[in-house]
Design a protein around this motif. Structure first.
Motif, PDB file in Angstrom:
ATOM      1  N   LEU A   1     -48.193   2.252 -13.714  1.00 11.64           N
ATOM      2  CA  LEU A   1     -48.763   3.387 -14.742  1.00 11.64           C
ATOM      3  C   LEU A   1     -49.918   2.937 -15.536  1.00 11.64           C
ATOM      4  CD1 LEU A   1     -47.732   5.908 -16.168  1.00 11.64           C
ATOM      5  CD2 LEU A   1     -46.187   4.687 -17.480  1.00 11.64           C
ATOM      6  N   HIS A   2     -50.803   3.943 -15.556  1.00  7.86           N
ATOM      7  CA  HIS A   2     -51.984   3.709 -16.326  1.00  7.86           C
ATOM      8  C   HIS A   2     -52.225   4.912 -17.308  1.00  7.86           C
ATOM      9  CE1 HIS A   2     -53.124   0.689 -13.851  1.00  7.86           C
ATOM     10  NE2 HIS A   2     -52.812   1.311 -12.811  1.00  7.86           N
ATOM     11  N   VAL A   3     -52.394   4.785 -18.759  1.00  9.27           N
ATOM     12  CA  VAL A   3     -52.868   5.796 -19.456  1.00  9.27           C
ATOM     13  C   VAL A   3     -54.311   5.647 -19.959  1.00  9.27           C
ATOM     14  CG1 VAL A   3     -52.262   6.948 -21.688  1.00  9.27           C
ATOM     15  CG2 VAL A   3     -50.309   5.830 -20.357  1.00  9.27           C
ATOM     16  N   LEU A   4     -55.203   6.737 -19.604  1.00 12.67           N
ATOM     17  CA  LEU A   4     -56.361   6.865 -20.058  1.00 12.67           C
ATOM     18  C   LEU A   4     -56.565   7.576 -21.064  1.00 12.67           C
ATOM     19  CD1 LEU A   4     -58.057   6.761 -16.493  1.00 12.67           C
ATOM     20  CD2 LEU A   4     -57.613   4.698 -17.925  1.00 12.67           C
ATOM     21  N   TYR A   5     -56.997   7.111 -22.552  1.00  9.06           N
ATOM     22  CA  TYR A   5     -57.283   8.182 -23.411  1.00  9.06           C
ATOM     23  C   TYR A   5     -58.697   7.858 -24.136  1.00  9.06           C
ATOM     24  CZ  TYR A   5     -55.956   3.818 -26.083  1.00  9.06           C
ATOM     25  OH  TYR A   5     -55.650   2.542 -26.511  1.00  9.06           O
ATOM     26  N   THR A   6     -59.139   9.064 -24.462  1.00  2.99           N
ATOM     27  CA  THR A   6     -60.428   9.239 -25.102  1.00  2.99           C
ATOM     28  C   THR A   6     -60.647   8.317 -26.281  1.00  2.99           C
ATOM     29  OG1 THR A   6     -59.891  11.232 -26.197  1.00  2.99           O
ATOM     30  CG2 THR A   6     -60.844  11.282 -24.018  1.00  2.99           C
ATOM     31  N   ARG A   7     -59.894   8.461 -27.281  1.00  8.71           N
ATOM     32  CA  ARG A   7     -59.673   7.614 -28.567  1.00  8.71           C
ATOM     33  C   ARG A   7     -58.269   7.781 -29.043  1.00  8.71           C
ATOM     34  NH1 ARG A   7     -62.690  12.329 -29.684  1.00  8.71           N
ATOM     35  NH2 ARG A   7     -61.529  13.486 -31.639  1.00  8.71           N
TER      36      ARG A   7
END
Length: 101
Positions: A77-83
């Motif tokens: 599982l990967h979570v990419l967040y802008t900020r």
């Protein structure tokens, strides 16, 4: 955009008129998304799941979903967040912190 405005109005009504905490709304939405994602992931063993999250309420939903998927045993599982969420978005920040725990 019209659909988004309608959904935001429903969220506002749920919290203001019916007293449902925003954190509970996020948790409920996240549980439903996690359920659907897991149904699809079961058909593809070993697949990776990537969630995209912004700093607003939809990001809070994504952080809660990531936590639930992890707890359900999906470790790719990967979570990419802008900020990171702003501190004044209390429910979003809470889900961000719980996801990292």
């Amino acid at each position: 955009m019209k659909l988004l405005a309608s959904l935001q109005a429903l969220d506002r009504e749920a919290t203001e008129r019916f007293g449902i905490p925003e954190l509970l709304l996020m948790e409920t939405a996240a549980r439903q998304v996690a359920k659907r994602v897991l149904e699809r992931a079961e058909k593809r063993p070993g697949c990776r799941i990537v969630l995209l999250a912004g700093p607003g309420n939809n990001g809070g939903d994504a952080f809660a979903c990531a936590r639930q998927l992890w707890c359900d045993g999906h470790k790719r599982l990967h979570v990419l967040y802008t900020r990171a969420p702003k501190p004044d978005h209390v429910s979003v920040a809470a889900n961000f912190q719980m996801m990292q725990a």
